[in-house]
Scaffold this active site. Structure first.
Site, PDB file in Angstrom:
ATOM      1  N   TYR A 114      32.346  54.584  28.756  1.00 47.05           N
ATOM      2  CA  TYR A 114      31.411  54.619  29.899  1.00 47.05           C
ATOM      3  C   TYR A 114      30.169  53.786  29.596  1.00 47.05           C
ATOM      4  O   TYR A 114      29.122  54.314  29.260  1.00 47.05           O
ATOM      5  CB  TYR A 114      31.034  56.090  30.151  1.00 47.05           C
ATOM      6  CG  TYR A 114      30.159  56.365  31.346  1.00 47.05           C
ATOM      7  CD1 TYR A 114      30.450  55.871  32.607  1.00 47.05           C
ATOM      8  CD2 TYR A 114      29.044  57.194  31.206  1.00 47.05           C
ATOM      9  CE1 TYR A 114      29.652  56.172  33.690  1.00 47.05           C
ATOM     10  CE2 TYR A 114      28.236  57.501  32.300  1.00 47.05           C
ATOM     11  CZ  TYR A 114      28.543  56.988  33.547  1.00 47.05           C
ATOM     12  OH  TYR A 114      27.752  57.287  34.625  1.00 47.05           O
ATOM     13  N   ARG A 119      25.984  49.864  35.506  1.00 47.00           N
ATOM     14  CA  ARG A 119      26.655  51.152  35.706  1.00 47.00           C
ATOM     15  C   ARG A 119      25.927  52.006  36.748  1.00 47.00           C
ATOM     16  O   ARG A 119      24.720  51.934  36.904  1.00 47.00           O
ATOM     17  CB  ARG A 119      26.688  51.894  34.361  1.00 47.00           C
ATOM     18  CG  ARG A 119      27.620  53.078  34.309  1.00 47.00           C
ATOM     19  CD  ARG A 119      27.577  53.708  32.935  1.00 47.00           C
ATOM     20  NE  ARG A 119      26.330  54.431  32.693  1.00 47.00           N
ATOM     21  CZ  ARG A 119      25.944  54.896  31.501  1.00 47.00           C
ATOM     22  NH1 ARG A 119      26.692  54.658  30.442  1.00 47.00           N
ATOM     23  NH2 ARG A 119      24.813  55.565  31.381  1.00 47.00           N
ATOM     24  N   ASP A 120      26.708  52.846  37.436  1.00 41.96           N
ATOM     25  CA  ASP A 120      26.168  53.785  38.428  1.00 41.96           C
ATOM     26  C   ASP A 120      25.410  53.043  39.527  1.00 41.96           C
ATOM     27  O   ASP A 120      24.267  53.362  39.854  1.00 41.96           O
ATOM     28  CB  ASP A 120      25.268  54.822  37.747  1.00 41.96           C
ATOM     29  CG  ASP A 120      25.105  56.089  38.580  1.00 41.96           C
ATOM     30  OD1 ASP A 120      25.931  56.317  39.469  1.00 41.96           O
ATOM     31  OD2 ASP A 120      24.135  56.833  38.351  1.00 41.96           O
ATOM     32  N   SER A 126      22.619  57.890  36.291  1.00 41.34           N
ATOM     33  CA  SER A 126      23.271  57.637  35.005  1.00 41.34           C
ATOM     34  C   SER A 126      23.330  56.142  34.705  1.00 41.34           C
ATOM     35  O   SER A 126      24.287  55.649  34.112  1.00 41.34           O
ATOM     36  CB  SER A 126      24.691  58.222  35.005  1.00 41.34           C
ATOM     37  OG  SER A 126      24.664  59.604  35.260  1.00 41.34           O
ATOM     38  N   ASP A 167      33.336  56.764  37.978  1.00 43.48           N
ATOM     39  CA  ASP A 167      32.630  56.342  39.203  1.00 43.48           C
ATOM     40  C   ASP A 167      32.798  54.872  39.576  1.00 43.48           C
ATOM     41  O   ASP A 167      32.592  54.521  40.737  1.00 43.48           O
ATOM     42  CB  ASP A 167      31.117  56.592  39.100  1.00 43.48           C
ATOM     43  CG  ASP A 167      30.731  57.988  39.525  1.00 43.48           C
ATOM     44  OD1 ASP A 167      31.635  58.801  39.787  1.00 43.48           O
ATOM     45  OD2 ASP A 167      29.534  58.274  39.581  1.00 43.48           O
ATOM     46  N   ASP A 345      23.296  66.889  35.130  1.00 44.67           N
ATOM     47  CA  ASP A 345      23.704  65.738  35.934  1.00 44.67           C
ATOM     48  C   ASP A 345      22.526  64.832  36.249  1.00 44.67           C
ATOM     49  O   ASP A 345      22.722  63.677  36.661  1.00 44.67           O
ATOM     50  CB  ASP A 345      24.301  66.210  37.267  1.00 44.67           C
ATOM     51  CG  ASP A 345      25.595  66.973  37.094  1.00 44.67           C
ATOM     52  OD1 ASP A 345      26.399  66.578  36.227  1.00 44.67           O
ATOM     53  OD2 ASP A 345      25.809  67.960  37.806  1.00 44.67           O
TER      54      ASP A 345
END
Length: 379
Positions: A114, A119-120, A126, A167, A345
């Protein structure tokens, strides 16, 4: 984790997809890699629960103290989310070898890969360390994927189940209207394809993240998701294979819901078992292996959410069904705990939540109190 945009789903949710025509299946083993093996119990995560145990003991809560001890003996996946996290693989290998020697039972180690650039892209809770405009893709390949692959390849005495980039591809199906996601799309595809090509080892079983039923499980999204996955596998190169797909990573959907929530009314993927079944013919139509693992590390209690889009520190929730290969669904290899419950989260949802990934003990206590009874079957 979260469906930031459900416009496609809302527009097509009441429609039934045309039956796709199957293509020859992608090369993959017919043997369930989880069958007959012990899922790895991560001592690093178990140690975090010591704080939860002490909290219950301080309150004189013997029942939940004993429950916490059982949770600490439950397998979870090890997350490798930054270049600096690569030693987590070494620690997991050492611990798994010790457990394998002590028990005499073959270990399968769950890892999460990840660290994509950008990212995200649709939320940012995140967001990662790499940026595409700062040579992120080359760093991802050389500083992250290369050593990651070397470590698991060298541990031939262990088996690995690796979750690829939670994701990411879900965002490419529904969130291309988000500027960062549109920009990140070719980087995501190239990065995941490179990871697949780099991890072609007999002791490694790859599962591409397929979001969850509330995100990609709508009739209009299912064929789009399958085509996206097929494009990435094609980019990985001829003969490159994956075992299958993982759903519900870091989300709260039940595997087999005892109560159908009102917000699932227009979807055939109203729990994760139904989602796997719904996605299967579309994967097969693209020549992809329809095999799944389902994250049940956390499951919301009935009535906890008003919509699927609630994804952050949902309450009330509990630890879900214990990891198992007994799934009552022929396309599901195993129920697993990918998300290490108790890690936040983000600074959202339940009051007092810390930043993403930090320990949230009040939440961990709630997860223990509401945990599925299968976790404590030896009591």
């Amino acid at each position: 984790m979260r469906p930031s945009s459900l416009l496609v789903a809302v527009a097509t949710g009441g429609l039934v997809s045309a039956a796709p025509s199957p293509k020859p299946p992608a090369a993959t083993s017919s043997v369930n890699p989880f069958q007959g093996k012990t899922q790895f119990v991560n001592p690093s995560w178990a140690a975090k629960l010591d704080k939860t145990l002490k909290s219950f003991l301080f309150k004189g809560d013997v029942v939940n103290s004993l429950k916490t001890l059982k949770v600490q003996q439950t397998s979870t996946f090890v997350w490798v989310s930054r270049i600096a996290d690569l030693p987590n693989i070494d620690a997991a290998i050492a611990a798994a070898r010790k457990a394998q020697k002590w028990s005499g039972k073959k270990q399968i180690v769950g890892l999460v890969l990840y660290d994509l650039p950008d990212r995200d892209c649709s939320a940012g809770e995140s967001a990662g360390e790499l940026k595409s405009e700062e040579n992120g893709l080359e760093r991802y390949k050389n500083e992250f994927i290369k050593p990651y692959a070397q470590k698991v390849a060298a541990a031939k005495d262990l088996e690995f189940a690796i979750v690829l980039e939670p994701d990411s591809l879900g965002n490419l199906v529904t969130n291309m209207g988000v500027e960062l996601c549109a920009k990140a799309a070719p980087v995501y595809r190239a990065g995941i394809a490179h990871a697949i090509a780099s991890l072609q080892y007999p002791n490694v079983h790859l599962y591409i993240d397929a979001a969850h039923g509330g995100w990609l499980g709508w009739d209009g999204n299912l064929p789009l998701a399958a085509k996206e996955f097929a494009e990435v596998l094609k980019l990985a190169g001829e003969g490159k294979k994956i075992r299958g797909f993982v759903t519900n990573v870091s989300n709260y959907n039940p595997f087999q819901a005892t109560v159908r929530e009102n917000y699932t009314e227009w979807s055939n993927s109203w729990d994760e078992s139904h989602y796997a079944t719904s996605l299967t013919p579309h994967l097969e139509a693209e020549g992809l292996p329809a095999r799944f693992i389902i994250d049940q590390g956390r499951v919301h209690l009935p009535g906890a959410r008003k919509e699927w889009g609630e994804w952050c520190n949902v309450q009330p929730a509990g630890f879900g069904p214990a990891p198992t290969t007994k799934t009552n669904n022929t396309v599901v290899d195993a129920l697993v705990w990918v998300k290490p419950g108790g890690e936040s989260d983000g600074q959202c949802g339940m009051a007092g939540a810390p930043r993403a990934g930090e320990w949230f003990d009040e939440y961990a206590q709630m997860l223990v109190k509401n945990a599925d009874s299968s976790v404590f079957k030896l009591f």
